[in-house]
Design an enzyme around this catalytic site. Structure first.
Site, PDB file in Angstrom:
ATOM      1  N   LEU D 233       0.814  -1.222   0.000  1.00 44.98           N
ATOM      2  CA  LEU D 233       0.000   0.000   0.000  1.00 44.98           C
ATOM      3  C   LEU D 233       0.847   1.271   0.000  1.00 44.98           C
ATOM      4  CD1 LEU D 233      -2.923   1.133   0.193  1.00 44.98           C
ATOM      5  CD2 LEU D 233      -2.598   1.190   2.665  1.00 44.98           C
ATOM      6  N   ASP D 234       0.576   2.175  -0.945  1.00 41.36           N
ATOM      7  CA  ASP D 234       1.231   3.498  -1.021  1.00 41.36           C
ATOM      8  C   ASP D 234       2.752   3.399  -1.133  1.00 41.36           C
ATOM      9  OD1 ASP D 234      -1.250   4.699  -0.785  1.00 41.36           O
ATOM     10  OD2 ASP D 234      -1.147   4.793   1.393  1.00 41.36           O
ATOM     11  N   ALA D 235       3.236   2.284  -1.664  1.00 39.19           N
ATOM     12  CA  ALA D 235       4.687   2.081  -1.724  1.00 39.19           C
ATOM     13  C   ALA D 235       5.195   1.886  -3.153  1.00 39.19           C
ATOM     14  CB  ALA D 235       5.080   0.888  -0.870  1.00 39.19           C
TER      15      ALA D 235
END
Lengths: 290, 290, 290, 290
Positions: D233-235
């Site tokens: 996530l969000d990486a």
């Protein structure tokens, strides 16, 4: 600002010659009438000796009736200090007209804000000298009046524009990349109530084709400027500016593309400041209580 | 701020539980004692219900003697509203110590400001764990104490640092890229009076080697953060931050180079805000009346 | 750029009329002589039809002797394509003179970079029309020549300045807030080798007192511009610009303070681009291969 | 880029292990086949030893038939240097699907670009888990599919989403503030072809409620990040970021308002870079040839 949306508030915009005791006078008056201050901003132009103030307070327990506030303030405070002031209420929704030509990016951005209900405003009217954006207006349910402008028809067009503004009871005019110059007579009817977006970092590159001029000068940063319209072209009080970096890689077309992002942001921010009653104009400058 | 340099002024930094009438109470008190307000900033944290105020006034005609102002304010105003406050005078010059390691860019920038007389501050002391910057200190006429730090000598070094701070009557400690972590005991002696510059946009990339971490994450913008030091590493109240754009072209070394420009600017701005008494700390946040 | 510091490299700056095959011609020539390209940047001004290229390659295995590279390139490539070019080597250290008046912020920033060894440059000479910064120069071990300038002594002062530049074998002149206008004759001696910092976002507010002018116009952003000096005042090719936000709260003095941070950063960046041979000038514009 | 709109051009995106002669090999091949280079960008990650290149050339006189270019390039060049490459044509219009939830600001901004014809893209499909933005889609003449998502229906919803993407022959998925997390299985179907906008300056404040987290941490700058979606996530690889300044005056609601301007700009820029084939992904980073 959760509080201001939960209850009605009043906003006073004040300016007057600076002297001792002005903040005390206003805040004491509010306190004595049970007005709870939500926001207070003040500024003294030390050089000019002018005092500016914006104060917003909760009306919930305020013990002066809404319709009497102005009168009371005038007598109790303003008269004593030679204050000029404007009184506004957070539940008012000014009526805004948008002038456009062919380019739609600023109009889209404005509609994004107005249709989401984010801005306290009504938009009943769009005026254009071209037919291009009529579908956008129609889809948004906003009346679109096509008034072509040529050197010969310009005064007649302006007369009809003014009629429309009156008919629609317009408080604020936004020139959203409207590529016509308004006459001094027109401007005089809406002092400090016409906002224009100019596609340069004013005072650099005033006038036509600012991106081409910026490209020729070889600047490394371009900008956009929102200002109130005055008779002198691109010289009115600046409300907001922003910039973005460019390089030798950017053709004029690239500058136009990057600049349009600036234009819409800067114009929308300026409208928001105006609608939130955060702008005070004096001389040819603004105080914007961000 | 021409006025503040021509005459002495006093500055009050106040915070207390929010309620009606606070601005009126303070400004009325100033007015009654012939204090002419030069700057007034206030802020209400609506969520936490806290009122913050910074007010600066001219002492020229103020009719409370300078040494009695605190006492009078406490009795007349602060007691009534449970205010916590600090009183400062524009002609005070706090004594600042600078801690450095090997890198000199922040030190040069600080000296540029102090030697020009731009900042109201005295810098009698530089402490370092390395000898590299001693010539810079000596040239500037500032005492330089070399206190090497190893895991074994750290507590002893801190003891000697604290002795020096006391001996030099230091009010403010600036960590200008000092690459050692201070103990909680040390920090407790100078609460909200130790300013550190961290070379990242906190809370991203706390800890060691932030530019390397930023490079690995592939960010497009890097930053720097000045904050008051608290026992938790890189987690204290942020005073100032700034950023600059990077791209795939920038190696870690390029990021270091670009970042150093940010570090010195951000640290110097934070020191200036502190010296000008523009910073209020509450919880783990700051109010900076820019 | 770890590689460039570990080994010697050569840099070619090229421009010529655009045509097919230019990149191929240059890179093929480098390849055939075992030159490993470290950086390659190219740009085509489509409107003007000009090709620009900066290529930096490792000299470790390059099989043309260093002193013959220019000659070989001229005969093998440049002649065929009517290229104008400059050849530089990463281990060269140009000699830079700094002109100052009273303000020291730019000088401090430059010295911070040169004394740390960060920049490939020698600074043997500082010239000033005032004595104020002599101590700073002396501490840094740089010769300081005081040459006061009045309308009457200006030509004589310039003659002595030029003598000094020659005597010290200066390659690059930096005007670090030097408040005198150089004559066209002087400038002609160092074409595209005199860098000035102007304290505004050019072309806005050219000439004297730009912060005062910016304040009067009520701009919301101020800037600084580093450019090569040409006979027309503040109109030379722009190398770098940057800006910062201001508001009605900022007096002229605040703008000066904020602007000085911009000035030193922008000037130092411009010098760095110049020293790293990243700037190509054509007409009145620059290509800066950042 | 006037040229690219006047004629068809081809774009090669290449990466491979770095070695001598790569630029020469590619440009020589183009030259021999009468390809006029319009843009050439290359980059070497010195640390990883990877070579990246983007080259765009005019097809007008290019003497390999369009449909054979890939095959020829593979045999003549790519095989020899173990290059991985993508070939694109400027007259292609990828098909883009937009996923939204309730917030419309990013959608408005995207439509502003697509309806003006500014972007080389088709948008046949909008998918949402809420009905709110259906009118906006309908007005724009884009099919809107409402697929509510609950923990129980999530896999079924994703299956139907994937069916729609296939049915509409979608090349690129844009998550325009779509508030659902996609499964690893979904993401694996569109590697480096799903762009998300996260409303923080990643890696700071990943996950839910970033503005609230930013407010609590007391940061002075907020940001937005557009990235390719990966299972973590969000990486995923960051394409573009931007930031804006906030202060103690800004409530969480103010940060949301200011942040939305960032979100739409950053997302639209990232889409533009993707559509213009300016983005190369390697590892978890991007090369963006701005």
């Amino acid at each position: 600002m959760p509080t201001t949306t939960q209850t009605e508030s009043a906003i006073l915009l004040i300016h007057c010659p600076d002297r001792t005791g002005l903040v005390a006078a206003v805040t004491d008056w509010l306190f004595k009438h049970d007005g709870n201050i939500l926001y207070l901003d003040q500024h003294v132009d030390q050089q000019e000796g002018i005092f500016f103030m914006r104060v917003e307070w909760d009306l919930a327990r305020f013990n002066i009736p809404r319709e009497k506030i102005g009168e009371f303030f005038q007598i109790s405070i303003a008269d004593r200090y030679a204050m000029r002031w404007g009184l506004h209420f957070s539940d008012e929704k000014p009526r805004m007209a948008i002038f456009v030509s062919k380019l739609g990016h600023c109009l889209y951005d404005i509609l994004s804000h107005t249709e989401s209900g984010e801005w306290p405003v009504q938009v009943p009217l769009i005026i254009s000298n071209h037919p291009h954006l009529e579908p956008v207006a129609r889809r948004a349910g906003i009346d679109y009046h096509l008034l072509p402008v040529t050197p010969e028809t310009k005064s007649e067009a302006e007369r009809r524009q003014l009629d429309l503004l009156e008919q629609y009871q317009i408080d604020l005019v936004v020139l959203a990349r409207y590529m016509q110059i308004l006459s001094a007579q027109f401007i005089a009817r809406y002092p400090n109530r016409i906002i224009n977006i100019h596609h340069s970092f004013l005072p650099a590159f005033a006038g036509a084709n600012p991106y081409r001029a910026a490209h020729e000068r070889g600047v490394k940063i371009i900008g956009a400027t929102a200002h109130y319209v005055t008779p002198e072209l691109d010289a009115g009080p600046i409300i907001e500016q922003d910039v973005t970096r460019v390089s030798h890689k950017d053709s004029v077309a690239d500058m136009v593309r990057k600049g349009q992002d600036l234009e819409k942001l800067v114009l929308s921010r300026a409208i928001w400041y105006h609608l939130k009653r955060k702008v005070l104009v004096y001389g040819n400058r603004t105080v914007v209580f961000g």
